[in-house]
Motif scaffolding. Structure first.
Motif, PDB file in Angstrom:
ATOM      1  N   ARG A 504     -38.584  43.203  33.786  1.00 26.85           N
ATOM      2  CA  ARG A 504     -38.904  41.798  33.837  1.00 26.85           C
ATOM      3  C   ARG A 504     -39.588  41.354  35.242  1.00 26.85           C
ATOM      4  NH1 ARG A 504     -34.088  38.306  31.072  1.00 26.85           N
ATOM      5  NH2 ARG A 504     -32.661  39.670  32.672  1.00 26.85           N
ATOM      6  N   PRO A 505     -40.566  41.793  35.529  1.00 31.12           N
ATOM      7  CA  PRO A 505     -41.004  41.516  37.105  1.00 31.12           C
ATOM      8  C   PRO A 505     -41.236  39.994  37.218  1.00 31.12           C
ATOM      9  CG  PRO A 505     -42.914  41.937  35.531  1.00 31.12           C
ATOM     10  CD  PRO A 505     -41.792  42.272  34.723  1.00 31.12           C
ATOM     11  N   LEU A 506     -41.258  39.648  38.295  1.00 29.96           N
ATOM     12  CA  LEU A 506     -41.064  38.140  38.843  1.00 29.96           C
ATOM     13  C   LEU A 506     -42.598  37.619  38.794  1.00 29.96           C
ATOM     14  CD1 LEU A 506     -38.613  38.168  41.928  1.00 29.96           C
ATOM     15  CD2 LEU A 506     -38.056  37.655  39.308  1.00 29.96           C
ATOM     16  N   LEU A 507     -42.742  36.475  38.244  1.00 32.17           N
ATOM     17  CA  LEU A 507     -43.921  35.799  38.143  1.00 32.17           C
ATOM     18  C   LEU A 507     -43.642  34.430  38.778  1.00 32.17           C
ATOM     19  CD1 LEU A 507     -45.588  36.500  34.790  1.00 32.17           C
ATOM     20  CD2 LEU A 507     -45.722  37.517  36.847  1.00 32.17           C
ATOM     21  N   ARG A 508     -44.554  33.733  39.541  1.00 25.25           N
ATOM     22  CA  ARG A 508     -44.651  32.603  40.087  1.00 25.25           C
ATOM     23  C   ARG A 508     -45.852  31.511  40.014  1.00 25.25           C
ATOM     24  NH1 ARG A 508     -44.771  29.882  45.375  1.00 25.25           N
ATOM     25  NH2 ARG A 508     -42.603  28.765  45.717  1.00 25.25           N
ATOM     26  N   GLN A 509     -45.349  30.344  39.965  1.00 24.66           N
ATOM     27  CA  GLN A 509     -46.394  29.327  39.519  1.00 24.66           C
ATOM     28  C   GLN A 509     -46.823  28.546  40.699  1.00 24.66           C
ATOM     29  OE1 GLN A 509     -45.807  26.341  36.346  1.00 24.66           O
ATOM     30  NE2 GLN A 509     -46.502  24.718  38.155  1.00 24.66           N
ATOM     31  N   ILE A 510     -48.087  28.788  41.231  1.00 24.39           N
ATOM     32  CA  ILE A 510     -48.418  28.238  42.345  1.00 24.39           C
ATOM     33  C   ILE A 510     -49.678  27.087  42.495  1.00 24.39           C
ATOM     34  CG2 ILE A 510     -48.122  30.564  43.710  1.00 24.39           C
ATOM     35  CD1 ILE A 510     -51.170  30.978  43.531  1.00 24.39           C
ATOM     36  N   GLY A 511     -49.877  26.857  41.050  1.00 26.72           N
ATOM     37  CA  GLY A 511     -50.559  25.635  40.969  1.00 26.72           C
ATOM     38  C   GLY A 511     -49.839  24.615  40.691  1.00 26.72           C
TER      39      GLY A 511
END
Length: 728
Positions: A504-511
């Motif tokens: 489970r890699p980390l994802l990030r919302q930047i919008g």
């Protein structure tokens, strides 16, 4: 007393006396001011202080450079050579600024610049090279004698080759035209005989050429061309060894052939060659080992660098100690700094911008000094599962390798899919006194062949871990946990209490919520309270971790686990379980996804709680020896590749690294794993442009915001009111 008497008593002195008094007062005042200025000058000369008030700290050395200079033991000399007629004057001034800063920072370092375009420049350079050669004379003469002894064996070796050629010719003459395979046999035997004769001639030519090279100098310096002579000796031996290997296999195959393929009488003529070939191979192999064991003399490197380009020569105090099985530690270094001196033609007659390379200059000079301070610098072995070799160019890691080599850190390679055993480091590490760090990276397998490579590298890591070797492991996402299978690269560390969530890699919302944009890059920096040496080196620096993976230290861990990089819970980051489809989309195309197609933390298998540790240092006790083993685990795989760690932009005509913490993290991890904590520190290039810390608390950010919005106007009103009150 009458009025006249009173007036006489209070009458002003005569004009001549007033003028004299004024002159005396002026002279005394002038002498007092001069004495104060002289006293201040003497104090400043004895206790100099240099204050850098520039916003970019361009005249201030980095903490790492200051640590290097403070560690100098003995007298060091730094000589920079340049050609003022062909370089940009502004670049030369910047280099002079850095050299002045070095000189002010350490009384044990003398600094000078030799302009080879000046009238006395070549003579000054010859004097420096002469001093270096005089100090290295024993090593140079020893290398020359060793080469001469090898060349002295060439006549006997040529004679043996001629004898082998005669045996092959005799066997060739015995082949009758009616024999089976006669044409092929005669061609093989005649070609082999010709190879022996030609190689005997090559050895004779190489002997003459080598003797000539030993009598020549490098350029106009007094240093003999030992390196060219060594290459002249090595080349014919290498070619001959390979050809004899092929010839031996062919002769053995010919002797093993059946009688209807090769007649018995031809085999009888060929057997003396089969007896002679192993002896020749053994003799040539021994000579090759002798050549390869020749140490790389720093004086030769210095002369070659000075001959070809502008250079920085670092001359340290002589070292008399000798490493068991090896040579004397280095006390001399030279680096090519031609890249720091852009040609004058680029900016001649123009006031346009030129790139400011002060930080690069400081980094190169500091690295040259650092390479002499530690007599036993670490060795990094890049360990990977790719089906090809990276060396000698180390594609994708060339800038990293160059950075390490500047600091005296040698880099070797272990492609575990091609070679079962670690590389032989006998030449790099004579006496086994240098620490060896294994930097491991791998890719996610998509094929059966890839799965086999993963098994090979996991087995190799298991062996290194069991043996207690220091390891820098970069973990890559895996699809195995989503299939209910263990990841062989991470299961090993569960035993010490560190679980790696590789599925489970980390994802990030930047919008924005209306137009969300998701990235797989995590930008991290250590917190202010983390005391670990690695954290101290990268604090305040931007570390970019593509496809970061959470590391979960367990409460019952049997090892000392110190997290030093983490991603806080911010409502925008989560650990994604269904990441494979998103990863298959090129990074340049992900911004084109529709908002409804962007990944979201919807699945119950996702983790949006946080915070998440993404890098940690581990120190465990090996029960069999009671020694400790050090590990650094980074939950990302491509973070130290050149395109990530050395991505840069131009800011105010200065090259600024976008992710300065990546290179510092790798280098600091190597030093910590090698137990060289004193060498850990941020490099000049990492701190060339001031960076706002990434871990500012919301309260501090709010205080800064209100201070700028309301504090400055209120401060102006306050001082205005005070000025009004004072003036009445």
């Amino acid at each position: 007393m009458n009025t006249a008497q009173i007036r006489g008593k209070n009458a002003p002195p005569p004009p001549g006396r007033s003028r004299l008094r004024l002159i005396i007062q002026s002279v005394v005042f002038l002498l007092a001011v001069s004495a104060c200025a002289l006293f201040a000058g003497l104090v400043a000369d004895r206790f100099p202080r240099h204050l850098d008030m520039t916003s970019t700290r361009e005249h201030r050395l980095s903490p790492r450079t200051l640590d290097i200079l403070s560690a100098l033991g003995g007298e060091y000399e730094l000589v920079v050579t340049m050609n003022s007629a062909s370089v940009d004057p502004r670049a030369a001034r910047r280099t002079q600024d850095v050299l002045d800063s070095f000189k002010r920072a350490s009384p044990r370092l003398s600094v000078s610049i030799i302009d080879v375009a000046a009238t006395d420049g070549p003579a000054q350079l010859d004097e420096v090279l002469g001093r270096i050669l005089e100090r290295s004379g024993d090593d140079v003469r020893g290398a020359g004698r060793s080469i001469e002894s090898i060349v002295g064996t060439y006549p006997e070796l040529s004679k043996s080759l001629e004898g082998l050629s005669n045996v092959l010719v005799s066997a060739n003459e015995a082949v009758a035209s009616t024999d089976p395979n006669a044409a092929a046999l005669k061609k093989f035997l005649s070609d082999s005989a010709a190879i022996c004769r030609l190689n005997a001639q090559d050895l004779a030519k190489a002997a003459v050429q080598t003797q000539q090279l030993l009598g020549q100098s490098i350029g106009r310096s007094p240093v003999p061309a030992i390196d060219a002579a060594t290459a002249s000796v090595r080349e014919p031996l290498t070619v001959l060894f390979e050809r004899l290997n092929e010839m031996t296999k062919s002769v053995e195959a010919t002797l093993a052939a059946k009688g209807d393929v090769v007649p018995a009488y031809v085999k009888d003529r060929l057997r003396p060659a089969a007896n002679l070939l192993p002896k020749l191979r053994e003799q040539i192999g021994g000579l090759r080992e002798s050549i390869n064991a020749q140490p790389n003399l720093p004086v030769i490197t210095v002369a070659r660098v000075v001959e070809q380009a502008s250079a920085a020569i670092v001359i340290g105090p002589p070292r008399q100690e000798v490493v068991p099985g090896g040579a004397r530690p280095r006390s001399l270094a030279a680096i090519d700094i031609e890249s720091l001196f852009p040609p004058a033609s680029r900016t001649a007659g123009s006031e346009g911008p030129s790139i400011d390379l002060r930080a690069r200059t400081e980094n190169l000079l500091g690295a040259a000094l650092s390479s002499l301070i530690d007599p036993h610098p670490p060795i990094v072995v890049l360990t990977h599962g790719e089906p090809f070799q990276l060396a000698p160019n180390f594609d994708r890691f060339s800038e990293l390798v160059e950075r390490l080599r500047l600091r005296g850190i040698d880099v070797a390679e272990w492609p575990v899919s091609l070679v079962d055993q670690p590389p032989n480091l006998a030449k790099l590490n004579p006496g086994n006194v240098r620490p060896v760090v294994y930097a491991v990276f791998y890719t996610t397998p998509d094929t059966v062949e890839g799965a086999t490579r993963l098994i090979n590298i996991s087995r190799s890591i298991d062996e290194l871990y069991t043996a207690g070797k220091p390891i820098l492991l970069s973990v890559t996402p895996s699809t195995l946990p989503s299939l209910g299978q263990p990841d062989p690269m991470t299961e090993l560390f569960s035993a010490v209490g560190l679980k790696i969530d590789s599925g489970r890699p980390l994802l990030r919302q930047i919008g924005t919520p209306a137009s969300p944009l998701v990235t797989a890059d995590i930008v991290a920096s250590p917190g202010a309270g983390n005391p670990h040496p690695i954290a101290s080196a990268i604090r305040g620096l931007r570390v970019r971790l593509p496809w970061a993976l959470p590391l979960r230290p367990q409460p019952d861990a049997s090892a000392l686990i110190t997290p030093f990089l983490s991603q806080p819970k911010d409502g925008l980051t989560w650990a994604e379980s269904q990441w494979k489809d998103f990863a298959s989309i090129p990074a340049s195309k992900r911004s084109l996804l529709r908002p409804q197609d962007q990944p979201k933390p919807e699945s119950q298998r996702d983790d949006a709680e946080g915070p998440w540790v993404v890098a940690a240092a581990v120190e465990r006790t090996i029960s069999s020896t009671q020694d400790s083993q050090r590990l650094v685990i980074v939950g990302s795989n491509t973070w130290f590749r050149d395109d990530v760690a050395n991505a840069a932009e131009l800011v105010d005509n200065r090259v600024r690294l976008l992710n300065p913490g990546n290179g510092e993290l790798f280098e600091s991890s190597v030093y910590w794993l090698a137990r060289r904590e004193s060498s850990i520190g941020a490099s000049p290039e990492a701190s060339a442009v001031p960076v706002i810390p990434a871990d500012l608390s919301p309260g501090l950010i709010g205080a800064i915001r209100w201070g700028l919005i309301a504090g400055l106007p209120m401060l102006i009103l306050f001082f205005g009111a005070m000025w009004r009150v004072i003036r009445g």
